[in-house]
Design an enzyme around this catalytic site. Structure first.
Site, PDB file in Angstrom:
ATOM      1  N   TRP A   1       0.873  -1.182   0.000  1.00 15.41           N
ATOM      2  CA  TRP A   1       0.000   0.000   0.000  1.00 15.41           C
ATOM      3  C   TRP A   1       0.909   1.230   0.000  1.00 15.41           C
ATOM      4  O   TRP A   1       1.518   1.560   1.023  1.00 15.41           O
ATOM      5  CB  TRP A   1      -0.908  -0.011   1.239  1.00 15.41           C
TER       6      TRP A   1
ATOM      7  N   GLY B   1       1.370 -10.312   4.176  1.00 11.51           N
ATOM      8  CA  GLY B   1       2.732 -10.198   4.685  1.00 11.51           C
ATOM      9  C   GLY B   1       3.568 -11.436   4.427  1.00 11.51           C
ATOM     10  O   GLY B   1       4.782 -11.346   4.233  1.00 11.51           O
TER      11      GLY B   1
ATOM     12  N   ASN C   1       7.455 -10.929   3.535  1.00 15.00           N
ATOM     13  CA  ASN C   1       8.187 -10.766   4.789  1.00 15.00           C
ATOM     14  C   ASN C   1       9.528 -11.502   4.772  1.00 15.00           C
ATOM     15  O   ASN C   1       9.924 -12.100   3.780  1.00 15.00           O
ATOM     16  CB  ASN C   1       7.324 -11.213   5.979  1.00 15.00           C
TER      17      ASN C   1
ATOM     18  N   TRP D   1       7.077  -4.088  11.153  1.00 15.52           N
ATOM     19  CA  TRP D   1       5.924  -4.568  10.382  1.00 15.52           C
ATOM     20  C   TRP D   1       5.116  -5.616  11.154  1.00 15.52           C
ATOM     21  O   TRP D   1       4.577  -6.537  10.576  1.00 15.52           O
ATOM     22  CB  TRP D   1       6.367  -5.097   9.013  1.00 15.52           C
ATOM     23  N   HIS D   2       5.045  -5.433  12.486  1.00 11.38           N
ATOM     24  CA  HIS D   2       4.271  -6.337  13.335  1.00 11.38           C
ATOM     25  C   HIS D   2       3.096  -5.594  13.962  1.00 11.38           C
ATOM     26  O   HIS D   2       2.780  -5.776  15.135  1.00 11.38           O
ATOM     27  CB  HIS D   2       5.157  -6.944  14.429  1.00 11.38           C
TER      28      HIS D   2
ATOM     29  N   ALA E   1      -4.072  -9.948  12.986  1.00 17.67           N
ATOM     30  CA  ALA E   1      -3.240  -9.534  14.122  1.00 17.67           C
ATOM     31  C   ALA E   1      -3.901  -8.465  14.975  1.00 17.67           C
ATOM     32  O   ALA E   1      -3.478  -8.235  16.116  1.00 17.67           O
ATOM     33  CB  ALA E   1      -1.882  -9.028  13.627  1.00 17.67           C
TER      34      ALA E   1
ATOM     35  N   ASN F   1       3.812 -13.373  11.856  1.00 12.92           N
ATOM     36  CA  ASN F   1       3.157 -14.170  10.823  1.00 12.92           C
ATOM     37  C   ASN F   1       2.630 -15.500  11.355  1.00 12.92           C
ATOM     38  O   ASN F   1       1.480 -15.871  11.083  1.00 12.92           O
ATOM     39  CB  ASN F   1       4.086 -14.396   9.635  1.00 12.92           C
TER      40      ASN F   1
END
Length: 572
Positions: free
Chosen positions: A66, A100, A104, A507-508, A542, A554
């Site tokens: 995005w 992801g 990832n 990115w969590h 998540a 993940n």
């Protein structure tokens, strides 16, 4: 497709959505529709960057993310309105089937047993460690180990690259860890204890296995009762009173409606709460600010956003210590779990991964780093809010990393710890010119795959391998962000300033639609993922985590989707 009513519509074809689509359509009587804004990745047509064992050309590829999403990570001052607002940063969120898991780092770990016991203590009944372990095992096909910790029949293969195949930098790091008193653990996903280990990866035979590859395989796609629509962005949730009855979407540029008995949001911890708020589900005052009628006043929607704050200490790799690409393109082989021993903080709260190259280009192959992350974070003041009621505008995202002083304290200690490790003889044998590193937007720009960046980095790499004085000058002027190793080792004020500015999320993003007990005013969903105050709507991703676990997220997401799928199929 538009006139048909589905039993289940899944919004978001990422890790959770891929699992749900597979498991719910396995029952032939269920008609399932999976909607994904990004591109498809069918067998035989998975992009090479996605399949690659090295993820750097996937997660920085704007075709898979995005592109207009910007976030703040630094703490936003509330008591000093005149202080300058933190800068906006790029925050890559996947826009591709598999989510992801398609872009990832392929790190496949689970977190601490205490994480999930805390989930249950926070009101997520039935989500303690003993309840979730069978679902972690259900996800995986462990190619190295079996026994009580491991699954052998899951759809995602996991494996490790053991020390005999590590590049020289990784081997030296292992020696340095041993000399610092850390134990070698064969299995990162075995008993939870401190030590260093080969990183567990979701990868088989040097190819990524994303959730889409593992769960939306050719056989699954042949099911008559499963429809997968990619290039389909959901613009609105449709309601009949308090019941969600479908979605409006833009399919390849054209508006369309889909109706379903139950809608499941699996868009991640940034976009799922945004969908809820645009539908009138969220903090009442905030919704009214944007002229949105309140359907269900849930103050927890978008609140308590979490991520794992991380910074890096990097160094120039001597030529003999660099990765040899003959048999693996992996860039991370080694991880370390350790305990800060702060009062009241569970064991194994800190995590460090060792990267043996930092980007796809020639300079990236010359730089290795320790990425230091606070994995048991206490900073829970982040939030996702709407900028407007318009569906096409990205929300406002403020992580407020390091808002809890325990996180700041442990991060500073970690930087000191791994800066000092670079001064040991074993590390000096494989590296030179160590420096505190920041994953800045400047680094991101150079990391974008382009001919221009390749030409620039090829030239710079040749210079870096030249005379020592030239290398030192180039690293100080072009690579470093102004803070030296000496600064962070000897000056606490400079160390704190560096950590506050350099800490980024990894990115969590998690926890913005948390599971909780009926009497918890901040809970958004119940332990079955059902959104409070409305019918026919669940969240499974998540965002439902009560607290972010001590893990790359993940596999916890895959586990959550497996467990929720069983709950849905059981009719609860």
């Amino acid at each position: 497709m538009a006139s048909k009513t589905f039993d289940t519509i899944i919004v978001g074809g990422g890790s959770a959505g891929s699992v749900l689509a597979n498991r719910l359509s396995a029952r032939s009587g269920n008609n399932v529709l999976l909607l994904e804004a990004g591109q498809d990745t069918p067998h035989g047509k998975v992009p090479a960057a996605v399949l690659d064992s090295y993820p750097g050309t996937a997660y920085l590829n704007p075709a898979y993310t995005w592109n207009r999403l910007k976030v703040t990570t630094e703490v936003i001052p509330h008591n000093n309105p005149g202080e300058q607002a933190p800068p906006l940063r790029t925050y890559e969120q996947a826009r591709i089937l598999g989510g992801g898991s398609s872009i990832n780092g392929q790190l496949a770990n689970r977190g601490a047993p205490t994480d999930y016991d805390e989930w249950e203590a926070r009101g997520a009944a039935g989500w303690n460690w003993n309840a979730v372990l069978p679902y972690f095992k259900k996800v995986e096909r462990d190619m190295d180990f079996d026994g009580p910790w491991h699954g052998r029949e899951g759809r995602i293969p996991v494996r490790r690259i053991f020390p005999d195949l590590w590049p020289e930098h990784a081997k030296a790091v292992g020696q340095a860890f041993e000399q610092a008193g850390y134990k070698y653990l064969l299995d990162q996903n075995g008993a939870w204890e401190d030590g260093y280990f080969p990183i567990t990866i979701s990868n088989a035979y040097e190819r990524r296995v994303s959730a889409a590859i593992g769960y939306l395989d050719p056989g699954t796609r042949l099911r008559d009762n499963l429809t997968i629509a990619t290039d389909t962005q959901v613009s609105e949730l449709m309601f009949d009173g308090q019941r969600c009855i479908g979605v409006k979407a833009v399919v390849a540029g054209r508006p369309q409606e889909f109706r379903g008995q139950e809608i499941i949001l699996s868009c991640g911890a940034i976009h799922s709460p945004a969908h809820l708020m645009r539908a009138g589900i969220g903090p009442a005052a905030h919704l009214r600010e944007h002229g949105i009628a309140v359907r269900s006043a849930l103050p927890g929607v978008g609140q308590r956003l979490q991520d794992h704050p991380a910074v890096a200490v990097a160094a120039f790799l001597k030529p003999h210590a660099r990765i040899i690409q003959d048999w693996s393109r992996r860039h991370i082989y080694t991880g370390l779990r350790y305990s800060s021993n702060l009062p009241g903080v569970p064991a194994g709260d800190m995590f460090t991964v060792v990267t043996n190259k930092t980007s796809w280009h020639a300079v990236g192959e010359q730089i290795g780093s320790f990425i230091i992350a606070v994995y048991k974070t206490y900073s829970e003041t982040g939030q996702v809010r709407l900028r407007s009621a318009g569906w096409s505008e990205e929300p406002q995202v403020d992580f407020n990393l390091l808002s809890d002083n325990r996180d700041l304290e442990r991060m500073m200690d970690g930087v000191r710890r791994f800066a000092a490790l670079h001064l040991t003889p074993v590390m000096q044998g494989v590296t030179s010119d160590p420096f505190p590193a920041s994953y800045s937007d400047k680094v991101r720009q150079v990391g974008l795959l382009s001919r221009r960046n390749k030409l620039i980095t090829d030239a710079l790499a040749k210079a870096l391998d030249g005379p020592e004085r030239l290398r030192r000058y180039l690293i100080q002027t072009l690579v470093m962000e102004g803070t030296t190793l000496q600064d962070v080792l000897t000056d606490d004020d400079k160390l704190e300033a560096f950590v506050r500015k350099a800490a980024v999320g990894v990115w969590h993003a998690s926890c913005t639609c948390r599971m909780g007990a009926p009497d918890d005013p901040m809970a958004v969903v119940d332990p079955a993922g059902r959104v409070r105050g409305v019918a026919g709507l669940r969240v499974v991703d998540a965002s439902v985590f009560p607290v972010v676990p001590c893990a790359n997220t993940n596999f916890p997401v895959l586990m959550t989707a497996e467990k929720m799928a069983d709950t849905i199929l059981a009719g609860t």
